[in-house]
Write an enzyme that holds these catalytic residues in place. Sequence first.
Site, mmCIF file in Angstrom:
data_model
loop_
_atom_site.group_PDB
_atom_site.id
_atom_site.type_symbol
_atom_site.label_atom_id
_atom_site.label_comp_id
_atom_site.label_asym_id
_atom_site.label_seq_id
_atom_site.Cartn_x
_atom_site.Cartn_y
_atom_site.Cartn_z
ATOM 1 N N CYS A 134 0.793 -1.233 0.028
ATOM 2 C CA CYS A 134 -0.136 -0.076 -0.083
ATOM 3 C C CYS A 134 0.842 1.387 0.134
ATOM 4 O O CYS A 134 1.250 1.793 1.183
ATOM 5 C CB CYS A 134 -1.063 -0.149 1.108
ATOM 6 S SG CYS A 134 -1.850 1.422 1.249
ATOM 7 N N CYS A 137 -0.496 4.175 2.352
ATOM 8 C CA CYS A 137 -0.088 3.905 3.711
ATOM 9 C C CYS A 137 1.372 4.027 4.234
ATOM 10 O O CYS A 137 1.443 4.904 5.309
ATOM 11 C CB CYS A 137 -0.543 2.418 4.180
ATOM 12 S SG CYS A 137 -2.121 1.910 3.413
ATOM 13 N N ASP A 138 2.253 3.613 3.456
ATOM 14 C CA ASP A 138 3.600 3.640 3.673
ATOM 15 C C ASP A 138 4.665 4.358 2.956
ATOM 16 O O ASP A 138 5.745 4.429 3.419
ATOM 17 C CB ASP A 138 4.078 2.159 3.525
ATOM 18 C CG ASP A 138 3.076 0.930 4.422
ATOM 19 O OD1 ASP A 138 2.818 1.776 5.489
ATOM 20 O OD2 ASP A 138 2.734 0.203 4.178
#
Length: 308
Positions: A134, A137-138
């Site tokens: 992701c 997200c990261d």
Amino acid sequence: MKKYDVVVIGAGPGGMTAALYAARANLSVAMVDRGVYGGQMNNTAEVENYPGFPSIMGPELGENMYQGAIKQGVEFVYGDVQGIKVDGSKRIVQMDNEDNNLEAKAVIIGTGSDNRKLGVPGEKEYSGRGVSYCAVCDGAFFKDEDVAVVGGGDSAVSEGLYLANVTDNVNVIHRRDQLRAEKVLQDRAFKNPKMDFTWDSTVTEIVGDENKVTGLKVHNKKTGEDKIVDAAGVFIYVGNIPNSQPFQDLDITDEQGWIITDDQMATSIPGIYAIGDVRQKKLRQIITAVNDGGVAGQNAYEYIESLV
Ligand code: NAP
């Protein structure tokens, strides 16, 4: 046991649309999810192919869809569905705790798909310590660092473009010499000075020190050369596998696990529909999931009317 007209399993774009349509037909609707609503939209940076929104972040589109469904009276139920039991005209949605089972007249399955894993040494070990599925997200953890993206489809290229904005450099490692992604994304990626491509190459291992990823071992299938690509983060986008395991015993899937429906989203079992990415179909997009959801919501209404 709580009773509803319709239980929708999965709160991605398909499920939220199905729930909205069924609720607007004045049916009582529960929408079950084992996580946060929004599905894969939560892992998607920018969405540019959902009409009405020239550009919108995936999580924001998910929030809008959720609010729309809840406003129409849909009840969100948190839980992990284990299966569906057919009992005459009743459809019992079995939860991880039997006390929470739900009874419905019609069930709409919109459980989507999960990220396919590469299955190479280091992937599991460094998951969350440099290996990610992701970018939204990261990605920010790798500000000013080099990262690698594995895959050549729409996800790899669009999320690679997102990563190019937040990291220093993105190396896309693809097993062939041509991308599968749509042309407009390819053009953008090839023009981006922060994106490199490693062609004809498979990842054989993800390597690192005790705590974090430092790179990938890649094998060039054409030249036979093995080399290490330095990367602080590895983002894996090599396709999806259907989340249909709880429904295997219903005999409604193909050999790969995708659920087979007709063009009205009906499975071979009356009152059970399937929508979105978990369906056997060609084009898996937010817009096609939303289409499936609308069709299934309306058909569930007509099916329930026919029971009376
Ligand atoms: P995908 O289209 O199935 O692409 C998977 C990619 O991973 C392919 O390039 C494939 O290589 C590669 N791959 C598969 N297994 C591999 C392995 N073991 N090792 C190395 N590479 C491997 O998956 P996706 O990109 O996640 O997209 C899924 C669906 O969502 C598609 O229908 C896509 O159109 C849709 N989507 C759309 C958008 C958008 O419209 N902007 C964005 C994201 C996703 P080959 O090419 O050699 O097969």
